[in-house]
Scaffold this motif. Sequence first.
Motif, short mmCIF file in Angstrom:
data_model
loop_
_atom_site.label_atom_id
_atom_site.label_comp_id
_atom_site.label_asym_id
_atom_site.label_seq_id
_atom_site.Cartn_x
_atom_site.Cartn_y
_atom_site.Cartn_z
N ASN A 677 33.64 19.00 36.26
CA ASN A 677 34.68 18.21 36.92
C ASN A 677 34.19 16.79 37.20
O ASN A 677 34.92 15.82 36.98
N ALA A 678 32.95 16.73 37.73
CA ALA A 678 32.40 15.41 38.10
C ALA A 678 32.37 14.50 36.87
O ALA A 678 32.73 13.32 36.96
N GLY A 709 37.78 10.09 42.72
CA GLY A 709 37.92 10.42 44.14
C GLY A 709 39.22 11.19 44.42
O GLY A 709 40.11 11.28 43.56
N ILE A 710 39.29 11.76 45.65
CA ILE A 710 40.44 12.61 46.00
C ILE A 710 40.93 12.18 47.38
O ILE A 710 40.14 12.06 48.31
N TYR A 723 46.36 24.31 41.27
CA TYR A 723 46.68 23.02 41.88
C TYR A 723 45.92 21.89 41.18
O TYR A 723 44.71 21.93 41.03
N LEU A 725 45.77 17.52 40.99
CA LEU A 725 46.22 16.29 41.65
C LEU A 725 47.22 15.55 40.77
O LEU A 725 48.15 14.93 41.26
N ASP A 726 47.00 15.68 39.50
CA ASP A 726 47.77 14.86 38.58
C ASP A 726 48.35 15.75 37.50
O ASP A 726 47.91 15.72 36.34
N GLY A 735 43.46 19.88 32.19
CA GLY A 735 42.82 20.95 32.99
C GLY A 735 43.85 22.00 33.37
O GLY A 735 45.07 21.79 33.22
N THR A 736 43.38 23.16 33.81
CA THR A 736 44.29 24.26 34.15
C THR A 736 44.51 24.39 35.65
O THR A 736 45.36 25.16 36.10
N GLY A 737 43.72 23.69 36.45
CA GLY A 737 43.85 23.85 37.90
C GLY A 737 43.23 25.15 38.37
O GLY A 737 43.46 25.59 39.49
N GLY A 739 39.69 25.84 37.88
CA GLY A 739 38.24 25.68 38.09
C GLY A 739 37.82 25.79 39.55
O GLY A 739 36.99 26.62 39.91
N LEU A 740 38.42 24.96 40.43
CA LEU A 740 38.01 24.96 41.84
C LEU A 740 38.44 26.26 42.53
O LEU A 740 37.75 26.74 43.43
N SER A 764 33.47 11.52 44.54
CA SER A 764 33.55 12.74 45.34
C SER A 764 32.19 13.42 45.36
O SER A 764 31.40 13.28 44.42
P1 ADP Z 1 41.30 21.11 36.56
O1 ADP Z 1 40.14 20.29 36.60
O2 ADP Z 1 41.37 22.08 35.46
O3 ADP Z 1 42.59 20.40 36.76
P2 ADP Z 1 40.19 22.14 38.99
O4 ADP Z 1 40.59 23.31 39.81
O5 ADP Z 1 38.84 22.13 38.53
O6 ADP Z 1 41.25 22.04 37.84
O7 ADP Z 1 40.48 20.89 39.87
C1 ADP Z 1 41.67 20.76 40.56
C2 ADP Z 1 42.00 19.32 40.76
O8 ADP Z 1 41.07 18.70 41.62
C3 ADP Z 1 41.88 18.51 39.51
O9 ADP Z 1 43.09 18.55 38.80
C4 ADP Z 1 41.59 17.16 40.03
O10 ADP Z 1 42.74 16.48 40.34
C5 ADP Z 1 40.80 17.40 41.28
N1 ADP Z 1 39.36 17.23 41.07
C6 ADP Z 1 38.46 18.17 40.81
N2 ADP Z 1 37.21 17.68 40.74
C7 ADP Z 1 37.33 16.36 40.95
C8 ADP Z 1 36.39 15.30 41.00
N3 ADP Z 1 35.06 15.46 40.85
N4 ADP Z 1 36.87 14.04 41.24
C9 ADP Z 1 38.19 13.86 41.43
N5 ADP Z 1 39.12 14.82 41.39
C10 ADP Z 1 38.68 16.08 41.14
#
Ligand code: ADP
Length: 775
Positions: A677-678, A709-710, A723, A725-726, A735-737, A739-740, A764
């Motif tokens: 992600n980073a 950043g978030i 979920y 952000l975009d 991305g699939t939302g 990972g986190l 972040s």
């Molecule tokens: P994906 O990356 O597949 O969209 P994640 O669950 O990994 O799904 O992340 C969810 C959301 O969190 C991402 O869509 C992104 O908007 C935000 N995000 C995750 N990691 C970062 C990061 N290092 N910097 C900024 N935004 C992040």
Amino acid sequence: MSEQAKLLLVDDRAENLLALEAILEPLDADLVRASSGEEALRRLLSEEFAAILLDVQMPGMDGFQTAELIKQRERTRHIPILFLTAISKDAEHIFRGYSAGAVDYLMKPFDPLILRAKVAVFIELWQKTVEIRRRDALLAEQELAAVERESERRYRSLADAVPQIVWTADADGVVNYRNERWYELTGLPRDGKTVWQDFVHPEDVAVTGATWAEALRTRTPLDAEYRIRLADGTYRWFLGRALPTADGWVGTSTDIEDRKLAEERQAFLADAGWVLGSSLDYEQTLADVARLAVPRVADWCAVDIFVDGKLQRLALEHADGLKLALARELEAPMLAAVTVATRTTEPVLVTEIDERALASFRFDENQLEIARALAPRSYVTVPLTARGEVFGSVTLVTAESGRVYGEEDAALAQELALHAAAAIDNARLYAESERRSRAARALEAVGDGVVLVDRAGVIRLWNTAATTITGVAEADTLGRKIEDVVHRWQEISPRIPVASKPGEPVRAETVPVEFGGRELWISGSGVGFEEGTVYAFRDLTEERALEEMKADFVATVSHELRTPLAAIYGSAQTIRRTDIDLDPKIHDQLLGVIASESDRLGTIVNDLLVAGRLDADQLPVTVEHCDPGELATSVVEAARTHLPESVVVELDVPEGIARVVADPGQLHQVLVNLVDNAIKYSPGGGPVTLSVSNGDGAVLFAVADTGLGIPASEHRRIFEKFYRLDPDMTRGIGGTGLGLYICRELVRRMDGKIWVESKLGEGSTFFVELPAAER
Ligand code: ADP
């Protein structure tokens, strides 16, 4: 037959005595000799004589002296004395003789005929006296007896007149007299063979016997209460008193049945009240009361209760199990009779159950026979009433005890019914309020919001879940109109389906509702009932959001899958072309694209799989002590193999880091996700650092970037499933939302924490804290 008269012959000379005996022989008297005055006196002391023939001239005490002494003694003064003398015919001598008490004066030699005649007169006189005395004695005796008889008669008639039992007994306690009342009451024969154990109640024999024995022993008054069997075989209570007298005992027994009954009734009512008040299980307590009533106030006790408008027998009591079984045969007609009796609120008292009374029960032949055998005497039925409603009845019946119910018993039954009714009412109220409070508790516990709106549209109930879902407190809703509480209610309410009666199926509808500026998706339905409408609803906001996200996800994933597939497909097609000669360098690049895009596809599919297994809770976690430095190194090394040119990945693992308690595979996956992600969200390039440090009993991993950043408001939500952000990928980052979400779930399962510190536009840092192994 008259007694033989005794004659005392006193002379100092034996020949004179002999002569006297000869003369007096024919008189058939007992001739007693005395040879001196002294001997004569001695004789007189012990014997009674009809006459004394006394010689005047005797040596020692002469005749005159002897006579004087005889006359001085009360018992001998009346015995006629005949002086016998040979001398002193002179007047002085004779005078002395008479004054000494002589009745005659005879000169020797006597004329035997005259002497005999004179003595005979005295004998006769004596005999008469004796006869008179005997008669007197007899008379006196008879009179005494008459007097005694009279006083006895008076005493007995007195004893017979009193309403009590009176008896007398000798000193040993053996009864020798019983008054009329006793025979009347007990109907026992007058042969005197009855012992008290025959008529005292067997249960009272021991105590009464002991008291009586004690009274006999100490000769002190006795007081005892016992039951006496009456002529008709029934028993009544008596107070027995016995007082010691000069020659035995006199006793009374007073009928105290009424007092005893009153006492018993009071005691029974007190006990019944206690039993009724002791439990809320009224069926049980009523059965207990029935048991209590028998045999204290009744021989039979029945308690009947209305169930669905029909009288049913709750309890029937009798001391004898056999009779009880017989009586069950009579249940139906008895219940019918009691049902009629409960139509009034007054007790129904039947003093004498005669044939006519039995006939009123409409028994069949067989039942009538049983009823006759059970020989009920009287009964009283009282309805059990609470708040004007008759809900059963209590029936008391007498039989073998021979008791006859009267007004007092009816009053007792009424009192009992009052107690019982109050107890039943209490129990019912309690059960009802218990049921309600259970229902209320259940309402509070359910997850669905439940709201009761009355016919006037006023909210009457607003449960805890309703508060939780809407955020509006119960206090702010109760008593208020629903349209004042629920924004745009007029528009919403027609969309909520309402069943016209409970149990009718309706499908809940989902409607948007606004509370405190917050929009909620609520799925609700209602049921109408006489008081108004009950609405039940649940919050679908999250589900709704999830649905929305799923929809987004489908779009995202389709895109995410299509992009690598398109790249793979395009590369493969190009390689297969025969019309152009591919530069070997381009050929290699195309193969590289196929490999990396396949890898990307594999990651997406893997994420989907892991998320699915996490949801189903099918991902086992096996923690062990792992080396965090080693793990971090392998993650960084893997990342470095496919880095965009503008990004550098750094590793910061100082010396002395504790081992971490984690599932190494899963921790590896978490760190890979964070590092990927980073890199991904640093489109402008820059450093990405994975650092490891010791925390408080924990090991802390930090993945820092200087990318997009978030915003703070999204720090929590980014860990939610799907979920992003975009979602529309305006930034072009796919991305699939998942990972986190996967990271959060894995870390949670390893007893760790995950969070982010970030500012929009400033990069972040994601932190993972896991327990350190104890050193
Ligand atoms: P994906 O990356 O597949 O969209 P994640 O669950 O990994 O799904 O992340 C969810 C959301 O969190 C991402 O869509 C992104 O908007 C935000 N995000 C995750 N990691 C970062 C990061 N290092 N910097 C900024 N935004 C992040």
